[in-house]
Design an enzyme around this catalytic site. Structure first.
Site, PDB file in Angstrom:
ATOM      1  N   ASP A  75      31.290  14.907  44.591  1.00 32.55           N
ATOM      2  CA  ASP A  75      29.889  14.909  45.012  1.00 32.55           C
ATOM      3  C   ASP A  75      29.717  14.200  46.348  1.00 32.55           C
ATOM      4  O   ASP A  75      30.653  13.578  46.867  1.00 32.55           O
ATOM      5  CB  ASP A  75      28.994  14.271  43.930  1.00 32.55           C
ATOM      6  CG  ASP A  75      29.568  12.964  43.373  1.00 32.55           C
ATOM      7  OD1 ASP A  75      30.491  12.400  43.992  1.00 32.55           O
ATOM      8  OD2 ASP A  75      29.094  12.505  42.326  1.00 32.55           O
ATOM      9  N   ASN A 144      23.807   6.336  32.681  1.00 37.13           N
ATOM     10  CA  ASN A 144      22.917   7.242  31.957  1.00 37.13           C
ATOM     11  C   ASN A 144      23.671   8.473  31.436  1.00 37.13           C
ATOM     12  O   ASN A 144      23.062   9.458  31.055  1.00 37.13           O
ATOM     13  CB  ASN A 144      21.762   7.686  32.859  1.00 37.13           C
ATOM     14  CG  ASN A 144      22.248   8.433  34.097  1.00 37.13           C
ATOM     15  OD1 ASN A 144      23.445   8.647  34.272  1.00 37.13           O
ATOM     16  ND2 ASN A 144      21.316   8.829  34.948  1.00 37.13           N
ATOM     17  N   HIS A 146      25.779  10.350  33.228  1.00 32.70           N
ATOM     18  CA  HIS A 146      26.073  11.398  34.207  1.00 32.70           C
ATOM     19  C   HIS A 146      27.568  11.479  34.484  1.00 32.70           C
ATOM     20  O   HIS A 146      28.303  10.506  34.335  1.00 32.70           O
ATOM     21  CB  HIS A 146      25.237  11.244  35.486  1.00 32.70           C
ATOM     22  CG  HIS A 146      25.652  10.182  36.461  1.00 32.70           C
ATOM     23  ND1 HIS A 146      24.754   9.494  37.238  1.00 32.70           N
ATOM     24  CD2 HIS A 146      26.856   9.687  36.821  1.00 32.70           C
ATOM     25  CE1 HIS A 146      25.383   8.651  38.018  1.00 32.70           C
ATOM     26  NE2 HIS A 146      26.675   8.739  37.781  1.00 32.70           N
ATOM     27  N   GLU A 151      22.914  14.586  36.434  1.00 33.39           N
ATOM     28  CA  GLU A 151      22.060  13.644  35.736  1.00 33.39           C
ATOM     29  C   GLU A 151      21.583  14.247  34.414  1.00 33.39           C
ATOM     30  O   GLU A 151      21.718  15.462  34.200  1.00 33.39           O
ATOM     31  CB  GLU A 151      20.850  13.310  36.632  1.00 33.39           C
ATOM     32  CG  GLU A 151      21.219  12.739  38.004  1.00 33.39           C
ATOM     33  CD  GLU A 151      21.723  11.287  37.958  1.00 33.39           C
ATOM     34  OE1 GLU A 151      22.157  10.824  36.878  1.00 33.39           O
ATOM     35  OE2 GLU A 151      21.695  10.622  39.007  1.00 33.39           O
TER      36      GLU A 151
HETATM   37  C1  GLP Z   1      28.272   7.493  41.061  1.00 35.95           C
HETATM   38  C2  GLP Z   1      29.123   8.738  41.224  1.00 35.95           C
HETATM   39  C3  GLP Z   1      29.794   9.131  39.932  1.00 35.95           C
HETATM   40  C4  GLP Z   1      30.419   7.911  39.293  1.00 35.95           C
HETATM   41  C5  GLP Z   1      29.376   6.925  38.936  1.00 35.95           C
HETATM   42  C6  GLP Z   1      29.902   5.672  38.259  1.00 35.95           C
HETATM   43  O1  GLP Z   1      26.939   7.746  40.833  1.00 35.95           O
HETATM   44  N1  GLP Z   1      28.412   9.865  41.730  1.00 35.95           N
HETATM   45  O2  GLP Z   1      30.748  10.135  40.175  1.00 35.95           O
HETATM   46  O3  GLP Z   1      31.130   8.279  38.141  1.00 35.95           O
HETATM   47  O4  GLP Z   1      28.692   6.554  40.120  1.00 35.95           O
HETATM   48  O5  GLP Z   1      30.403   4.796  39.212  1.00 35.95           O
HETATM   49  P1  GLP Z   1      31.134   3.434  38.918  1.00 35.95           P
HETATM   50  O6  GLP Z   1      32.516   3.789  38.492  1.00 35.95           O
HETATM   51  O7  GLP Z   1      31.100   2.701  40.224  1.00 35.95           O
HETATM   52  O8  GLP Z   1      30.366   2.739  37.874  1.00 35.95           O
END
Ligand code: GLP
Length: 259
Positions: A75, A144, A146, A151
Site C-alpha cells: 500500500d 482494527n 485491517h 479497513e
Molecule cells: C499500517 C500499514 C499496514 C500495517 C499496519 C500495522 O497501517 N498500512 O500494512 O500492517 O500499519 O503496522 P504496525 O506493524 O506498525 O503496527
C-alpha cells in the site's frame, strides 16, 4: 460468535522479538521457489521490520540470496511526493531495497501521486500478474483488523484500489508524522482478494494493542467487519506473534501454537 480456526493457519508464539523475526524469516525462506527468482510481498509498519533485518543478515552470511527477487508493496498513502520520508516508497527503499540489495526497477510500490489512481491500481494488479504472482506475502495487522489498508467494511474479494483510512489508523500512524493532521486521509492499497492470491502469507503482529484484532482475525467467523478474518480462507498462512499479541486468544488456540 466463535468459529473454529481453519487448520490451514499455523500459529507460533515467539518469546522475543528476535525469535519472532527468526521464525518469520524461516517461513519466508521456506516458501522461496528454488528454480526462479522469487516474488516477495512486502509490508511496511513496525512489526515486519525485524524480519527484513533477519533476511538481510542471512543474505550477508551467504545463507540466502534474494538479490534477484522482485517485490510488491501492499500500500501507499495518496499525495505524498516521491522522496517524502513518510511515504511507503521511502520505507520500502530503506528497509527492503537497500539492505537486501534488490534492483529498484523490480520493486513496486503503488504510486499515490498518479494523476489517474484508478489506472495506477489496474496497472499494479497487472504488474503482479505479469511477475507470476506473489510467492510469499509478509503481512502486518492493524489494531482494527485491517490488512494493508483494507479497513473494516472492505470487501473480501476487493482488488487494488484507492481507499480511505479509518480514524483508528490515522491515530495509530500519527506516530510517524509530526501531528495527526499530517497523516494522509487516502491511500492506494492492494485489496483483500489481491493479498489472498499470494501463495503463502506470513502474518506478524506484536504488542498488546494487536491482541483484540488477532483474536478476531483467527477466531471469528469470516467477515468484512474484521478484514483479517479473510486469512482463514487461505491455504497457507503462518501467523507469528508475541505473547502480548496472543494474550486474548482462546486457551485452545494458544495450546495449539508452536512455541
Ligand atoms: C499500517 C500499514 C499496514 C500495517 C499496519 C500495522 O497501517 N498500512 O500494512 O500492517 O500499519 O503496522 P504496525 O506493524 O506498525 O503496527
Amino acid at each position: 460468535m466463535r468459529a473454529p480456526m481453519t487448520p490451514t493457519i499455523r500459529l507460533a508464539i515467539a518469546r522475543s522479538p528476535h525469535e519472532l523475526a527468526t521464525l518469520a524469516a524461516d517461513a519466508v525462506v521456506e516458501a522461496l521457489p528454488g528454480d526462479r527468482a522469487p516474488v516477495l510481498g512486502v509490508a511496511t509498519g513496525s512489526s515486519p521490520s525485524g524480519v527484513y533485518v533477519e533476511l538481510a543478515r542471512r543474505q550477508a552470511a551467504g545463507e540466502i540470496d534474494l538479490r534477484d527477487a522482485s517485490a510488491f508493496a501492499l500500500d501507499e498513502y495518496v499525495g505524498l511526493p516521491d522522496g517524502d520520508p513518510h511515504s511507503y516508497r521511502t520505507v520500502v527503499r530503506e528497509q527492503v531495497i537497500e539492505p537486501l540489495g534488490l534492483d529498484p526497477a523490480r520493486v513496486h510500490v503503488p504510486d499515490g501521486t498518479a494523476a489517474d489512481l484508478a489506472a495506477e491500481c489496474a496497472s499494479y494488479e497487472q504488474r503482479i500478474t505479469a511477475a507470476g504472482g506473489v510467492d510469499v506475502q509478509i503481512l502486518g495487522l492493524g489494531r482494527n483488523g485491517h490488512i494493508a489498508f483494507n479497513e473494516p467494511g472492505s470487501a473480501l474479494d476487493s482488488r487494488t484500489r484507492e481507499a480511505e483510512l479509518a480514524p483508528e489508523t490515522i491515530a495509530d500512524n500519527a506516530r510517524f508524522f509530526d501531528s495527526p493532521d499530517q497523516v494522509p486521509r487516502r491511500c492506494v492499497t492492494q485489496g483483500v482478494g489481491t493479498i489472498l492470491d499470494a501463495r503463502r502469507i506470513v502474518l506478524v503482529a506484536q504488542g498488546e494493542a494487536k491482541a483484540d484484532a488477532l483474536a478476531h482475525a483467527l477466531e471469528d467467523a469470516v467477515s468484512p467487519a474484521w478484514p483479517a478474518t479473510a486469512l482463514q480462507q487461505h491455504a497457507d498462512v503462518i501467523v507469528i506473534v508475541d505473547e502480548a499479541a496472543a494474550s486474548r486468544l482462546s486457551p485452545a488456540l494458544r495450546e495449539s501454537a508452536r512455541r
